[in-house]
Write a protein that holds these residues in place. Structure first.
Motif, PDB file in Angstrom:
ATOM      1  N   LEU A   1      -5.156   2.160   1.336  1.00 12.17           N
ATOM      2  CA  LEU A   1      -5.085   2.130   0.025  1.00 12.17           C
ATOM      3  C   LEU A   1      -3.745   1.070  -0.597  1.00 12.17           C
ATOM      4  O   LEU A   1      -3.487   1.144  -1.815  1.00 12.17           O
ATOM      5  N   CYS A   2      -2.958   1.339   0.697  1.00  7.44           N
ATOM      6  CA  CYS A   2      -1.737   0.356   0.203  1.00  7.44           C
ATOM      7  C   CYS A   2      -2.096  -1.165   0.199  1.00  7.44           C
ATOM      8  O   CYS A   2      -0.873  -1.782   0.092  1.00  7.44           O
TER       9      CYS A   2
ATOM     10  N   PHE B   1      -8.309  10.230  -1.591  1.00  3.08           N
ATOM     11  CA  PHE B   1      -7.438  11.117  -1.271  1.00  3.08           C
ATOM     12  C   PHE B   1      -7.915  12.385  -0.633  1.00  3.08           C
ATOM     13  O   PHE B   1      -7.194  12.834   0.131  1.00  3.08           O
TER      14      PHE B   1
ATOM     15  N   SER C   1      -2.523  13.442  -7.985  1.00  8.07           N
ATOM     16  CA  SER C   1      -2.266  11.466  -7.728  1.00  8.07           C
ATOM     17  C   SER C   1      -3.248  10.738  -8.647  1.00  8.07           C
ATOM     18  O   SER C   1      -2.806   9.040  -9.191  1.00  8.07           O
TER      19      SER C   1
ATOM     20  N   ARG D   1      -2.499   0.655  -5.568  1.00  9.84           N
ATOM     21  CA  ARG D   1      -1.832   0.213  -4.402  1.00  9.84           C
ATOM     22  C   ARG D   1      -0.560   0.876  -4.333  1.00  9.84           C
ATOM     23  O   ARG D   1       0.327   1.135  -3.114  1.00  9.84           O
TER      24      ARG D   1
ATOM     25  N   SER E   1       0.496   4.482  -3.925  1.00  8.19           N
ATOM     26  CA  SER E   1       0.039   4.761  -2.123  1.00  8.19           C
ATOM     27  C   SER E   1       1.385   4.213  -1.125  1.00  8.19           C
ATOM     28  O   SER E   1       1.363   4.323  -0.643  1.00  8.19           O
TER      29      SER E   1
ATOM     30  N   GLU F   1       2.194   6.998  -0.240  1.00  8.25           N
ATOM     31  CA  GLU F   1       1.259   7.749   1.150  1.00  8.25           C
ATOM     32  C   GLU F   1       1.837   7.070   2.104  1.00  8.25           C
ATOM     33  O   GLU F   1       2.281   8.315   3.668  1.00  8.25           O
TER      34      GLU F   1
END
Length: 302
Positions: free
Chosen positions: A116-117, A232, A256, A279, A282, A286
């Motif tokens: 997702l980043c 997730f 989250s 984003r 994440s 993450e």
């Protein structure tokens, strides 16, 4: 070996020079052994340039020497990589080839997804209207504990994709099914907790300031929030293979979504901002093993 991927996986396309948050800045770019051997043997001016820009960390891992703005030395003024036209994508180091892809490994199963980043991945995942399905290929022979994790994850994803129920009811059902719970903290307390973690981008501090101030109790697009939670669950419940923390990891997925929603509402509920906040979350949580572990520890301790 069975291979699993979300049905949107093959639709992914890198935004390349149009990306507003290039993956070539802000990260330490490790170089795998095969790529390192090739770069060290490459003749000519480019080979010399490559060797000048490679350094070795204290742990012995080779990586590119980042510029003052933390960008890769091969990121050019057009926001593109100089190595691709010169050598081809196949000669990139593994981390650059894979990003934003991630993999979950089981005894006889490999799962691949999109992280997702990446802004292009976030938009692809969260904007789709169809329920996410998972494409399978190959055989499979799993350990009993792995089968138990995947059965639970399947039930949780089914709960999250039950569009006859409100989103909050689905979140509660996920926690009940997984025997998980969320820490009882206010938005301001969560902001303080997140401020104490490692921070990648100074802009994240502005998001946390907004979270501290709070906002109206409004909901984003329910299908986008559904897709977010499914992401997730798919990505993080697999980690229970190593730590057994199904309850905590299920709660992390719900938490989250809650935190992303809370930041979004505190900043005015702009529909377009929802993807970007997800984003950033994440990238900050993450993609920092230290921060992810801190979140899981916080859930387990409360």
């Amino acid at each position: 070996m069975k291979e699993i991927k979300p049905d949107y996986y093959d639709e992914f396309q890198c935004a390349a020079g149009d990306c507003r948050h290039t993956c070539c800045r802000g990260w330490e770019i490790d170089i795998d052994g095969d790529a390192l051997a090739y770069y060290q043997s490459l003749p000519g001016e480019l080979g010399d340039r490559l060797r000048r820009e490679i350094e070795t960390g204290e742990d012995g891992t080779a990586h590119f020497r980042l510029r003052a703005d933390e960008s890769c030395p091969f990121l050019n003024e057009n926001n593109l990589c100089d190595l691709i036209p010169a050598l081809g994508e196949e000669r990139l180091c593994q981390i650059c080839t894979d990003h934003p892809r991630f993999r979950n490994f089981f005894s006889d199963r490999t799962e691949t997804g999109l992280g997702l980043c990446c802004e292009a991945a976030a938009k692809l995942i969260m904007s789709r209207r169809e329920k996410t399905r998972f494409i399978e290929s190959g055989g499979e022979s799993l350990l009993p504990e792995e089968e138990a994790i995947l059965r639970l994850r399947g039930r949780l994803i089914d709960i999250m994709q039950d569009r006859s129920r409100p989103i909050r009811a689905r979140f509660e059902a996920i926690l009940t099914e997984a025997r998980g719970s969320l820490p009882e903290r206010t938005n301001a307390q969560w902001a303080d907790f997140l401020f104490d973690l490692e921070r990648l981008d100074p802009g994240w501090e502005r998001r946390l300031d907004s979270l501290r101030r709070g906002g109206p109790d409004l909901a984003p697009d329910p299908i986008a929030e559904e897709q977010l939670c499914v992401y997730f669950l798919f990505r993080h419940l697999a980690g229970a293979v190593y730590d057994g923390d199904l309850a905590g990891r299920s709660a992390f997925a719900v938490l989250s979504c809650y935190l992303i929603r809370a930041i979004w509402t505190s900043e005015g509920c702009d529909p377009a901002a929802y993807y970007e906040i997800a984003r950033e979350y994440s990238a900050e949580i993450e993609y920092s093993e230290e921060n992810l572990c801190a979140m899981l520890d916080c859930i387990d301790m409360d």
